[in-house]
Design a protein around this motif. Structure first.
Motif, PDB file in Angstrom:
ATOM      1  N   ASN A 147       0.824  -1.221   0.000  1.00  0.00           N
ATOM      2  CA  ASN A 147       0.000   0.000   0.000  1.00  0.00           C
ATOM      3  C   ASN A 147       0.854   1.265   0.000  1.00  0.00           C
ATOM      4  OD1 ASN A 147      -2.605  -1.087  -0.023  1.00  0.00           O
ATOM      5  ND2 ASN A 147      -2.492  -1.563   2.162  1.00  0.00           N
ATOM      6  N   VAL A 148       2.175   1.073   0.255  1.00  0.00           N
ATOM      7  CA  VAL A 148       3.064   2.241   0.300  1.00  0.00           C
ATOM      8  C   VAL A 148       3.007   3.000  -1.026  1.00  0.00           C
ATOM      9  CG1 VAL A 148       5.492   2.970   0.461  1.00  0.00           C
ATOM     10  CG2 VAL A 148       4.585   1.226   2.000  1.00  0.00           C
ATOM     11  N   TYR A 149       2.912   2.246  -2.121  1.00  0.00           N
ATOM     12  CA  TYR A 149       2.877   2.868  -3.445  1.00  0.00           C
ATOM     13  C   TYR A 149       1.692   3.826  -3.546  1.00  0.00           C
ATOM     14  CZ  TYR A 149       3.512   3.203  -8.493  1.00  0.00           C
ATOM     15  OH  TYR A 149       3.757   3.669  -9.755  1.00  0.00           O
ATOM     16  N   ARG A 150       0.528   3.325  -3.137  1.00  0.00           N
ATOM     17  CA  ARG A 150      -0.696   4.135  -3.221  1.00  0.00           C
ATOM     18  C   ARG A 150      -0.625   5.329  -2.261  1.00  0.00           C
ATOM     19  NH1 ARG A 150      -4.266   0.204  -1.887  1.00  0.00           N
ATOM     20  NH2 ARG A 150      -5.596   1.357  -0.463  1.00  0.00           N
ATOM     21  N   PHE A 151      -0.010   5.089  -1.118  1.00  0.00           N
ATOM     22  CA  PHE A 151       0.167   6.171  -0.143  1.00  0.00           C
ATOM     23  C   PHE A 151       0.878   7.363  -0.807  1.00  0.00           C
ATOM     24  CE2 PHE A 151       3.026   8.303   2.842  1.00  0.00           C
ATOM     25  CZ  PHE A 151       2.161   8.672   3.853  1.00  0.00           C
TER      26      PHE A 151
ATOM     27  N   VAL B  96     -11.604  -3.357 -14.518  1.00  0.00           N
ATOM     28  CA  VAL B  96     -11.240  -3.693 -13.131  1.00  0.00           C
ATOM     29  C   VAL B  96      -9.712  -3.672 -13.016  1.00  0.00           C
ATOM     30  CG1 VAL B  96     -11.530  -6.157 -13.641  1.00  0.00           C
ATOM     31  CG2 VAL B  96     -11.341  -5.426 -11.289  1.00  0.00           C
ATOM     32  N   VAL B  97      -9.247  -3.016 -11.956  1.00  0.00           N
ATOM     33  CA  VAL B  97      -7.798  -2.869 -11.767  1.00  0.00           C
ATOM     34  C   VAL B  97      -7.464  -3.202 -10.330  1.00  0.00           C
ATOM     35  CG1 VAL B  97      -5.844  -1.273 -11.879  1.00  0.00           C
ATOM     36  CG2 VAL B  97      -7.776  -0.937 -13.404  1.00  0.00           C
ATOM     37  N   ARG B  98      -6.374  -3.947 -10.153  1.00  0.00           N
ATOM     38  CA  ARG B  98      -5.907  -4.182  -8.784  1.00  0.00           C
ATOM     39  C   ARG B  98      -5.144  -2.940  -8.343  1.00  0.00           C
ATOM     40  NH1 ARG B  98      -2.315  -9.204  -6.402  1.00  0.00           N
ATOM     41  NH2 ARG B  98      -2.684  -8.680  -4.207  1.00  0.00           N
ATOM     42  N   LEU B  99      -5.582  -2.391  -7.216  1.00  0.00           N
ATOM     43  CA  LEU B  99      -5.047  -1.107  -6.772  1.00  0.00           C
ATOM     44  C   LEU B  99      -4.102  -1.247  -5.580  1.00  0.00           C
ATOM     45  CD1 LEU B  99      -5.813   1.672  -7.899  1.00  0.00           C
ATOM     46  CD2 LEU B  99      -7.429   1.913  -6.029  1.00  0.00           C
ATOM     47  N   GLY B 100      -4.148  -2.420  -4.931  1.00  0.00           N
ATOM     48  CA  GLY B 100      -3.312  -2.622  -3.758  1.00  0.00           C
ATOM     49  C   GLY B 100      -3.330  -4.094  -3.402  1.00  0.00           C
TER      50      GLY B 100
ATOM     51  N   MET C 196      -3.253   3.571   4.015  1.00  0.00           N
ATOM     52  CA  MET C 196      -2.574   2.607   4.908  1.00  0.00           C
ATOM     53  C   MET C 196      -3.079   2.885   6.319  1.00  0.00           C
ATOM     54  SD  MET C 196       1.384   2.804   3.729  1.00  0.00           S
ATOM     55  CE  MET C 196       1.860   1.339   4.606  1.00  0.00           C
ATOM     56  N   PRO C 197      -4.333   2.500   6.608  1.00  0.00           N
ATOM     57  CA  PRO C 197      -4.945   2.917   7.872  1.00  0.00           C
ATOM     58  C   PRO C 197      -4.117   2.557   9.109  1.00  0.00           C
ATOM     59  CG  PRO C 197      -6.581   1.975   6.418  1.00  0.00           C
ATOM     60  CD  PRO C 197      -5.254   1.735   5.775  1.00  0.00           C
ATOM     61  N   VAL C 198      -3.241   1.559   8.981  1.00  0.00           N
ATOM     62  CA  VAL C 198      -2.429   1.174  10.140  1.00  0.00           C
ATOM     63  C   VAL C 198      -1.563   2.354  10.592  1.00  0.00           C
ATOM     64  CG1 VAL C 198      -0.539   0.210   8.746  1.00  0.00           C
ATOM     65  CG2 VAL C 198      -0.917  -0.627  11.054  1.00  0.00           C
TER      66      VAL C 198
ATOM     67  N   ARG D  39       0.851  12.809  -3.396  1.00  0.00           N
ATOM     68  CA  ARG D  39       1.180  13.785  -4.453  1.00  0.00           C
ATOM     69  C   ARG D  39      -0.058  14.538  -4.958  1.00  0.00           C
ATOM     70  NH1 ARG D  39       4.721  10.490  -8.514  1.00  0.00           N
ATOM     71  NH2 ARG D  39       4.501  12.380  -9.742  1.00  0.00           N
ATOM     72  N   GLN D  40      -1.216  14.218  -4.400  1.00  0.00           N
ATOM     73  CA  GLN D  40      -2.431  15.032  -4.513  1.00  0.00           C
ATOM     74  C   GLN D  40      -3.180  15.028  -5.852  1.00  0.00           C
ATOM     75  OE1 GLN D  40      -1.154  18.866  -3.058  1.00  0.00           O
ATOM     76  NE2 GLN D  40      -1.052  18.140  -0.970  1.00  0.00           N
ATOM     77  N   ARG D  41      -2.846  14.130  -6.783  1.00  0.00           N
ATOM     78  CA  ARG D  41      -3.679  14.002  -7.980  1.00  0.00           C
ATOM     79  C   ARG D  41      -3.971  12.525  -8.277  1.00  0.00           C
ATOM     80  NH1 ARG D  41      -4.415  18.230 -11.401  1.00  0.00           N
ATOM     81  NH2 ARG D  41      -6.283  17.042 -11.899  1.00  0.00           N
ATOM     82  N   PRO D  42      -4.418  11.752  -7.276  1.00  0.00           N
ATOM     83  CA  PRO D  42      -4.632  10.321  -7.512  1.00  0.00           C
ATOM     84  C   PRO D  42      -5.700  10.030  -8.563  1.00  0.00           C
ATOM     85  CG  PRO D  42      -5.552  10.971  -5.401  1.00  0.00           C
ATOM     86  CD  PRO D  42      -4.745  12.128  -5.896  1.00  0.00           C
TER      87      PRO D  42
END
Ligand code: HEM
Length: 549
Positions: free
Chosen positions: A49-53, A75-79, A228-230, A58-61
């Motif tokens: 999930n670090v990648y998505r974090f 359908v895309v795997r996002l994490g 990464m809610p943890v 960077r504010q334009r996901p």
């Protein structure tokens, strides 16, 4: 010889091989988690999930999400444990009623901490049972029929807003930060509807108690940490912080919550039906007409369901109004004006509609320019403009995450195992050309109007096309967790947009400057500077009757 004496040296001497193998095994387990390796997507985000974090940081996901769907399909795997869908059918599968999906941990990050305890709000709770009870208690306060009661509150603030826009900005070359000004408007309207009392943003033209900047910072935290809610349990909800908060050594109460606490304290001392009535905007009980506001309705719900609605729920509800209802409404208003100013033919068409309505004497107010909700309903092009702005710029900028119930469900003909986080992004759905037609990237309000050429070929088809677009709009979410404040926000938007256009000529301060978007869960606009010129109100052709002044 003991086993450890032979095994240990063997392991130690082979560490350079064993460690990478263990790492590979670990990565393989993550990669195949919940059989998600069967879904397409980029490799790195599927391993951590670090990648998505960092993408969200960077504010334009939303741009990343759009490009992923273009590349990998619907359908895309996002994490490691998450999928993102984009097909129209996935909307119903994920957000349809009674499907058993719950909100993901992304929403827990948005829960406030009070005295060391997480406070679940209607918006942030992940407990469906708690949610449905809570929603039942307060839903009547948000019904379409309740709008009539709130319109006088919106009128108060809108009139002040029009006056202050003239005093502060009309004819001033430096113009104004339009997004910020609209944010002040949205906060004050919500304050007035909730407590019959404005926070004072518009009067003072300032960010009262730093509420706006606090909220911006909070969303800048919530958006990446929610991936990464943890991390939240190490940062804002770490055990030391929670303990300090529990012992009262740390008071991080959000300024809006303090405002809510004070307003409640004004009413709660003797809770009979009389004291539930609001005090007026002047703060003097009994001064001016008394209308039930949201706080009075939440307090009435507490009276009716004391077993469920405690003072904590009432306060949470009041605070949620500012959290969920201000930034989102301001973002939409900014989008409406930005797209109008960037598309002169659309602005011209809307002006023509409003001016001819005025010439026909169909507005009730020819003094302040205020438009009523009822009048706004008759402005068809306005409706098309607002819908198109919602489509082009939906406020929520991340997929609305839900957890698949056990043992799993079929989405778009693919089996998704229980526990997987799935979601659809409004920024992807709203650009689906199968639903919204060609040129979905462009602002074109006409797509919301029946095409005269096609009407000739059968009006029903056009009505179906428009209904279908409506059914795929995600700016307010969908299903049981859909926005409860939708009607209130529409009331504000449909009144203030034509009212401003009646009173002012508005232009971009520097048309060569694009706005700058910051997607921190809600997609806020920066660098939107506008200039205002006073505009004489268009009067009815047949003159003005006494009661209309
Ligand atoms: C244009 C303005 C608005 C937009 C775009 C908007 C958007 C949304 C969205 C997308 C959700 C669902 C989130 C999800 O599923 O994850 C939501 C829920 C919610 N909104 Fe709004 N909202 C707006 C205005 C308001 C207003 C004015 C209020 C309050 C007066 C409000 C209060 C809420 C609440 C309490 C929820 C949680 C509902 C539930 O879970 O039952 N919103 N909103």
């Amino acid at each position: 010889m003991a086993l450890s004496e032979t095994l240990l040296p063997l392991v130690l001497s082979n560490l350079p091989i064993i460690l990478p193998l263990l790492l590979l095994l670990h990565l393989a387990l993550i990669y195949t988690h919940n059989s998600l390796h069967k879904f397409p997507g980029p490799l790195l985000p599927s391993l951590s999930n670090v990648y998505r974090f960092f993408i969200v940081l960077r504010q334009r996901p939303e741009l990343w999400h759009q490009s992923l769907h273009r590349k990998y399909g619907p359908v895309v795997r996002l994490g490691p444990n998450s999928l993102m869908f984009s097909s129209p059918t996935s909307l119903k599968a994920i957000y349809g009623l009674n499907k058993g999906f719950v909100k993901s941990d992304f929403y827990i990050v948005q829960q406030a901490v009070v005295k060391g305890e997480r406070l679940e709000s209607l918006f942030s709770t992940t407990d469906n049972n708690f949610h449905s009870q809570f929603r039942r208690c307060v839903s009547s306060a948000f019904a379409m029929s309740a709008l009539v009661q709130y319109e006088p509150f919106v009128d108060n603030t809108t009139k002040l807003f029009l006056r202050q826009t003239e005093n502060l900005f009309a004819g001033k070359e430096e113009g104004c930060d339009f997004t910020r000004w609209l944010q002040f408007y949205a906060f004050d309207v919500i304050g007035e509807i909730t407590y019959s009392k404005r926070h004072g943003f518009i009067e003072n033209n300032e960010d009262v108690d730093g509420i706006v900047s606090y909220l911006s910072k909070l969303f800048l935290y919530v958006a990446p940490v929610g991936q990464m809610p943890v991390l939240d349990t190490l940062l804002l909800k770490n055990p030391i912080y929670l303990k300090l908060s529990q012992w009262g050594l740390l008071d991080s109460t959000f300024p809006v919550a303090k405002f809510a606490r004070d307003r409640m304290a004004e009413r709660i001392p003797d809770v009979d039906s009389e004291s539930l009535l609001p005090v007026s905007s002047t703060g003097l009980p009994g001064a001016g007409p008394q209308q039930p506001d949201l706080l009075s309705k939440f307090l009435a719900a507490k009276e009716k369901r004391p077993d469920f609605m405690t003072s904590a729920e009432v306060q949470t509800m009041a605070v949620s109004m500012a959290f969920a209802g201000s930034e989102t409404t301001a973002i939409t208003l900014s989008a409406v004006f930005y797209y109008l100013l960037r598309n002169p033919p659309a602005l011209e068409a809307l002006r023509r509609e409003i001016d001819s309505f005025a010439r026909e004497g169909r507005f009730s107010d020819y003094e302040t320019g205020l438009v009523t909700w009822h009048e706004a309903q008759k402005l068809g092009y306005l409706d098309a403009v607002v819908k198109e702005a919602f489509r082009m710029h939906p406020a929520p900028g991340l997929p609305l995450e839900r957890v698949v119930p056990e043992p799993g469900v079929e989405i778009d003909g693919r089996w998704v195992k229980g526990g997987t986080v799935v979601g659809v992004s409004a920024w992807v759905m709203h650009r689906n050309e199968d639903v919204f037609g060609d040129g979905a990237e462009a602002f074109r309000p006409e797509r919301w109007l029946p095409d005269p050429a096609k009407v000739a070929a059968g009006e029903e088809e056009e009505a179906k096309r428009i209904k279908n677009m409506d059914g795929h709009m995600l700016q307010f979410g969908m299903g049981s967790r859909t926005c409860i404040g939708k009607n209130i926000s529409l009331l504000e938007i449909y009144k203030v947009v034509p009212s401003l256009l009646r009173r002012f000529e508005i232009r971009l301060h520097d048309p060569s400057q694009e706005w700058k978007l910051v997607n921190a869960w809600f997609v806020k606009q920066n660098n939107f500077q506008a200039n205002f010129e006073k505009r004489p109100l268009v009067m009815p052709e047949g003159g003005i009757s006494e009661e209309k002044v």
